[in-house]
Design a protein around this motif. Structure first.
Motif, PDB file in Angstrom:
ATOM      1  N   GLY A   1       1.033  -1.125   0.197  1.00  0.00           N
ATOM      2  CA  GLY A   1      -0.381   0.204   0.056  1.00  0.00           C
ATOM      3  C   GLY A   1       0.849   1.252   0.346  1.00  0.00           C
ATOM      4  O   GLY A   1       0.408   2.539   0.394  1.00  0.00           O
ATOM      5  N   VAL A   2       1.980   1.410  -0.317  1.00  0.00           N
ATOM      6  CA  VAL A   2       2.935   1.906  -0.183  1.00  0.00           C
ATOM      7  C   VAL A   2       3.403   1.935  -1.747  1.00  0.00           C
ATOM      8  O   VAL A   2       4.306   1.296  -1.884  1.00  0.00           O
ATOM      9  CB  VAL A   2       4.038   2.347   1.355  1.00  0.00           C
ATOM     10  N   ARG A   3       4.598   3.690  -1.977  1.00  0.00           N
ATOM     11  CA  ARG A   3       5.558   3.224  -3.081  1.00  0.00           C
ATOM     12  C   ARG A   3       7.223   2.536  -2.142  1.00  0.00           C
ATOM     13  O   ARG A   3       7.238   2.445  -1.139  1.00  0.00           O
ATOM     14  CB  ARG A   3       6.487   4.516  -3.467  1.00  0.00           C
ATOM     15  N   CYS A   4       7.881   1.759  -3.266  1.00  0.00           N
ATOM     16  CA  CYS A   4       8.969   0.787  -2.670  1.00  0.00           C
ATOM     17  C   CYS A   4       9.690   1.342  -3.437  1.00  0.00           C
ATOM     18  O   CYS A   4      11.049   0.400  -3.371  1.00  0.00           O
ATOM     19  CB  CYS A   4       7.944  -0.821  -2.497  1.00  0.00           C
ATOM     20  N   GLU A   5       9.631   1.854  -4.062  1.00  0.00           N
ATOM     21  CA  GLU A   5      10.973   1.620  -5.090  1.00  0.00           C
ATOM     22  C   GLU A   5      12.876   2.068  -4.374  1.00  0.00           C
ATOM     23  O   GLU A   5      13.238   1.158  -4.342  1.00  0.00           O
ATOM     24  CB  GLU A   5      10.614   3.302  -5.811  1.00  0.00           C
ATOM     25  N   ARG A   6      12.677   2.848  -3.540  1.00  0.00           N
ATOM     26  CA  ARG A   6      13.948   3.803  -2.498  1.00  0.00           C
ATOM     27  C   ARG A   6      14.130   2.190  -2.109  1.00  0.00           C
ATOM     28  O   ARG A   6      15.561   1.511  -1.994  1.00  0.00           O
ATOM     29  CB  ARG A   6      13.515   4.479  -2.040  1.00  0.00           C
ATOM     30  N   VAL A   7      12.795   1.214  -0.798  1.00  0.00           N
ATOM     31  CA  VAL A   7      13.045   0.056   0.110  1.00  0.00           C
ATOM     32  C   VAL A   7      13.353  -0.936  -1.386  1.00  0.00           C
ATOM     33  O   VAL A   7      15.312  -2.109  -0.393  1.00  0.00           O
ATOM     34  CB  VAL A   7      12.195  -0.152   0.213  1.00  0.00           C
ATOM     35  N   ILE A   8      13.313  -1.129  -2.653  1.00  0.00           N
ATOM     36  CA  ILE A   8      13.647  -2.070  -3.246  1.00  0.00           C
ATOM     37  C   ILE A   8      15.184  -2.174  -4.262  1.00  0.00           C
ATOM     38  O   ILE A   8      16.487  -2.923  -4.207  1.00  0.00           O
ATOM     39  CB  ILE A   8      12.985  -2.364  -4.300  1.00  0.00           C
ATOM     40  N   GLU A   9      15.474  -0.501  -3.959  1.00  0.00           N
ATOM     41  CA  GLU A   9      16.878  -0.281  -4.792  1.00  0.00           C
ATOM     42  C   GLU A   9      17.926  -0.648  -3.051  1.00  0.00           C
ATOM     43  O   GLU A   9      18.744  -1.330  -3.334  1.00  0.00           O
ATOM     44  CB  GLU A   9      16.958   1.295  -4.504  1.00  0.00           C
ATOM     45  N   THR A  10      17.538  -0.422  -1.928  1.00  0.00           N
ATOM     46  CA  THR A  10      18.527  -0.912  -0.731  1.00  0.00           C
ATOM     47  C   THR A  10      18.390  -1.881  -0.792  1.00  0.00           C
ATOM     48  O   THR A  10      19.842  -2.559  -0.060  1.00  0.00           O
ATOM     49  CB  THR A  10      17.649  -0.500   0.550  1.00  0.00           C
ATOM     50  N   LEU A  11      17.186  -2.946  -0.967  1.00  0.00           N
ATOM     51  CA  LEU A  11      17.499  -4.263  -0.932  1.00  0.00           C
ATOM     52  C   LEU A  11      18.191  -5.049  -1.509  1.00  0.00           C
ATOM     53  O   LEU A  11      19.092  -6.145  -1.752  1.00  0.00           O
ATOM     54  CB  LEU A  11      16.443  -4.699  -0.902  1.00  0.00           C
ATOM     55  N   LEU A  12      18.047  -4.374  -2.758  1.00  0.00           N
ATOM     56  CA  LEU A  12      19.231  -4.658  -3.869  1.00  0.00           C
ATOM     57  C   LEU A  12      21.008  -4.408  -3.366  1.00  0.00           C
ATOM     58  O   LEU A  12      22.104  -5.203  -4.085  1.00  0.00           O
ATOM     59  CB  LEU A  12      18.831  -4.082  -5.472  1.00  0.00           C
ATOM     60  N   SER A  13      20.793  -3.086  -2.956  1.00  0.00           N
ATOM     61  CA  SER A  13      22.472  -2.718  -2.558  1.00  0.00           C
ATOM     62  C   SER A  13      22.644  -3.941  -1.325  1.00  0.00           C
ATOM     63  O   SER A  13      24.136  -4.237  -1.555  1.00  0.00           O
ATOM     64  CB  SER A  13      22.797  -1.403  -2.752  1.00  0.00           C
ATOM     65  N   HIS A  14      21.939  -4.159  -0.794  1.00  0.00           N
ATOM     66  CA  HIS A  14      22.868  -5.144   0.322  1.00  0.00           C
ATOM     67  C   HIS A  14      22.871  -6.757   0.134  1.00  0.00           C
ATOM     68  O   HIS A  14      23.570  -7.421   0.955  1.00  0.00           O
ATOM     69  CB  HIS A  14      21.541  -4.819   1.158  1.00  0.00           C
ATOM     70  N   GLY A  15      22.433  -6.748  -1.280  1.00  0.00           N
ATOM     71  CA  GLY A  15      22.568  -8.316  -1.850  1.00  0.00           C
ATOM     72  C   GLY A  15      21.017  -9.095  -1.110  1.00  0.00           C
ATOM     73  O   GLY A  15      21.435 -10.606  -1.450  1.00  0.00           O
ATOM     74  N   MET A  16      20.427  -8.648  -0.949  1.00  0.00           N
ATOM     75  CA  MET A  16      18.887  -9.814  -0.704  1.00  0.00           C
ATOM     76  C   MET A  16      18.121 -10.228  -1.347  1.00  0.00           C
ATOM     77  O   MET A  16      17.328 -10.704  -0.808  1.00  0.00           O
ATOM     78  CB  MET A  16      18.216  -8.753   1.181  1.00  0.00           C
ATOM     79  N   ILE A  17      18.161  -9.248  -2.031  1.00  0.00           N
ATOM     80  CA  ILE A  17      16.795  -9.895  -3.557  1.00  0.00           C
ATOM     81  C   ILE A  17      18.049  -9.145  -4.623  1.00  0.00           C
ATOM     82  O   ILE A  17      19.015  -8.860  -4.651  1.00  0.00           O
ATOM     83  CB  ILE A  17      15.677  -8.700  -3.356  1.00  0.00           C
ATOM     84  N   ARG A  18      17.942  -9.825  -5.506  1.00  0.00           N
ATOM     85  CA  ARG A  18      18.449  -9.654  -7.029  1.00  0.00           C
ATOM     86  C   ARG A  18      17.074  -9.580  -8.328  1.00  0.00           C
ATOM     87  O   ARG A  18      15.340  -9.899  -7.847  1.00  0.00           O
ATOM     88  CB  ARG A  18      18.761 -10.748  -7.615  1.00  0.00           C
ATOM     89  N   ILE A  19      17.191  -8.963  -9.338  1.00  0.00           N
ATOM     90  CA  ILE A  19      15.903  -9.353 -10.095  1.00  0.00           C
ATOM     91  C   ILE A  19      16.621 -10.614 -11.388  1.00  0.00           C
ATOM     92  O   ILE A  19      17.751 -11.055 -11.478  1.00  0.00           O
ATOM     93  CB  ILE A  19      17.422  -8.308 -11.746  1.00  0.00           C
TER      94      ILE A  19
END
Length: 207
Positions: free
Chosen positions: A119-137
């Motif tokens: 229910g909220v925008r997650c663009e920056r949070v997803i970028e953070t998770l990508l930078s920490h290597g917790m998620i991947r494309i």
């Protein structure tokens, strides 16, 4: 039996390696169901074995017990590792943890799908998770715009102590772990709804 160390010595080594505090010889004797004299001899032989083979770990007698310590000549390496590990320690905000949970339970998932759930925008949070290597494309979703898909990584599994994503608790298990909601005491006062019992089951009126 390994070279130069008995099976009992290996067991003592393993116990001392995982113990957070010094372990007394008497406690080792009780755990291994062996006489204290045998344990004392095995501890001595284990200490000699570690020194003779140039191990990075040594035995140290302290506070009435024994513990495994790092060898003095590797102290700089251990210190460097601690500093690096501390620097790389991942600190996730509540929003990041929530987003990570949504991705973990719905992967592969697009950002807009995550945002629909949270229910909220997650663009920056997803970028953070990508930078920490917790998620991947994990590719692109077929359809309009071909949005990116996201999956969790092996680092995610390692961080949360999982061997595979199938070990995540089910939603039913999570609900069982959640504390029951607190029941608020009902106050009957003017203007508040009041249930009618006798002759009025199921009816609600205001006084």
């Amino acid at each position: 039996m390994s070279e130069g160390i008995s099976d009992t010595g290996r067991r003592i080594q393993a116990i001392l390696f995982v113990a957070g505090t010094p372990v007394a010889a008497a406690e080792l004797a009780e755990v291994l169901s062996l006489p204290l004299s045998i344990i004392s001899g095995e501890i001595r032989r284990l200490g000699d074995f570690l020194r003779r083979t140039g191990s990075g770990l040594l035995l140290q007698e302290t506070a009435g017990g024994w513990r495994m310590v790092t060898a003095e000549d590797v102290a700089d390496t251990v210190s460097l590792f601690r500093d690096t590990a501390q620097t790389q320690k991942i600190r996730l905000s509540r929003a990041a943890v929530e987003t990570l949970a949504v991705i973990a339970y719905n992967q592969p998932v697009t950002r807009s799908e995550v945002e629909d759930i949270r229910g909220v925008r997650c663009e920056r949070v997803i970028e953070t998770l990508l930078s920490h290597g917790m998620i991947r494309i994990a590719g692109r979703k077929k359809g309009t715009g071909s949005p990116l898909l996201y999956r969790t990584t092996d680092l995610f599994l390692e961080t949360f102590g999982l061997s595979s994503i199938s070990e995540l608790p089910t939603l039913e298990e999570l609900q069982e772990l959640a504390p029951p909601p607190e029941e608020k005491p009902r106050k009957e006062s003017a203007g508040q709804p009041k249930e009618i019992g006798d002759g009025g089951e199921g009816m609600i009126c205001r006084e």
